[in-house]
Design an enzyme around this catalytic site. Structure first.
Site, PDB file in Angstrom:
ATOM      1  N   GLU A  57     -16.195  -0.606  -0.496  1.00 12.83           N
ATOM      2  CA  GLU A  57     -14.823  -1.098  -0.587  1.00 12.83           C
ATOM      3  C   GLU A  57     -13.915   0.099  -0.851  1.00 12.83           C
ATOM      4  OE1 GLU A  57     -11.855  -3.509  -3.575  1.00 12.83           O
ATOM      5  OE2 GLU A  57     -13.982  -4.077  -3.613  1.00 12.83           O
ATOM      6  N   ARG A  61      -5.510   2.512  -3.178  1.00 11.93           N
ATOM      7  CA  ARG A  61      -4.867   2.999  -4.400  1.00 11.93           C
ATOM      8  C   ARG A  61      -4.419   4.448  -4.270  1.00 11.93           C
ATOM      9  NH1 ARG A  61      -9.029   0.637  -9.048  1.00 11.93           N
ATOM     10  NH2 ARG A  61      -9.009  -1.532  -8.301  1.00 11.93           N
ATOM     11  N   THR A  85      -7.702  -3.400  -2.659  1.00 12.59           N
ATOM     12  CA  THR A  85      -6.336  -3.265  -3.173  1.00 12.59           C
ATOM     13  C   THR A  85      -5.315  -3.498  -2.059  1.00 12.59           C
ATOM     14  OG1 THR A  85      -7.262  -1.532  -4.622  1.00 12.59           O
ATOM     15  CG2 THR A  85      -4.930  -1.958  -4.820  1.00 12.59           C
ATOM     16  N   LYS A 145     -13.159 -12.925  -5.347  1.00  7.98           N
ATOM     17  CA  LYS A 145     -13.412 -11.881  -6.336  1.00  7.98           C
ATOM     18  C   LYS A 145     -12.807 -12.343  -7.656  1.00  7.98           C
ATOM     19  CE  LYS A 145     -10.942  -7.950  -6.607  1.00  7.98           C
ATOM     20  NZ  LYS A 145     -10.518  -6.540  -6.390  1.00  7.98           N
TER      21      LYS A 145
END
Length: 224
Positions: A57, A61, A85, A145
């Site tokens: 993943e 960011r 993100t 998640k």
């Protein structure tokens, strides 16, 4: 707005759920990666893969997130590369164009959930409350998640979710570590966990790829 009113993709929600199941079950541990330097992209991915972690993943960011996804998809096609993100529809479109194979969000909005319904890419939405889960559930999502997992109730919370949401399975992320990973993975409604403990920033900064490989292998061995 319901799924019947949304533009429907070529891939059904059932197929996308099955794809998330496949991705997460094979991964068991999903490393949450933030790329600080472009030159780290390939050696970091190779170090993780050498330790057995081949589903990644890559978060947005940092300014290198999209580039990392593109590079890995082009140069490491044997890896499964997702985008993390992802905060809005524009970012969703950008990671889709970059070649991401799945999308992960830290939270939910109605717009991002609808973007996931309309896309062929499987989306794993981030939630921390039953109400957020129900927003996704209403649109057909059954895989989420839980973030931040430990702060949001951890193992006890996921056990409790199993009552009213029997079809739902989770990838807990946030506060998962070698001391509690087995407790999470022992739950029947957990399909994998997200973590960063094999991605020590000092190791990455110093190019200590061997330590990342060893830590990755040790993390997976905890689940054998």
């Amino acid at each position: 707005m319901t799924t019947h009113e949304l533009k429907q993709p070529g891939v059904s929600m059932a197929d996308k759920i099955a794809r998330i199941d496949q991705i997460c079950t094979q991964a068991r541990i999903l490393p949450v990666i933030t790329i600080a330097r472009e030159e780290d992209i390939l050696p970091l991915a190779d170090a993780l893969a050498a330790g057995g972690i081949k589903t990644l993943e890559v978060t947005l960011r940092s300014a290198h997130g999209l580039k990392a996804i593109q590079v890995l998809r082009e140069q490491r096609p044997e890896l499964c590369v997702g985008a993390g993100t992802v905060l809005d529809r524009k970012m969703f479109a950008a990671v889709e164009a970059a070649g991401a194979q799945f999308v992960v969000t830290p939270g939910v909005t109605q717009d991002i959930l609808e973007a996931g319904v309309q896309s062929d890419l499987p989306l794993l939405p981030g939630i921390s409350t039953p109400s957020e889960l129900m927003m996704g559930y209403a649109l057909g999502y059954r895989r989420f998640k839980l973030f931040p997992a430990e702060i949001s109730g951890g193992v006890a919370a996921i056990k409790a979710y199993g009552g009213p949401f029997g079809e739902v399975r989770f990838c807990p992320t946030g506060g998962v570590n070698p001391g509690n990973v087995k407790s999470y993975m022992a739950l029947p409604n957990v399909m994998c966990v997200g973590g960063t403990w094999m991605l020590d920033s000092g190791w990455i900064k110093n190019g200590d790829w061997g330590r990342i490989t060893d830590c990755s292998a040790e993390a997976l061995a905890l689940l054998d």
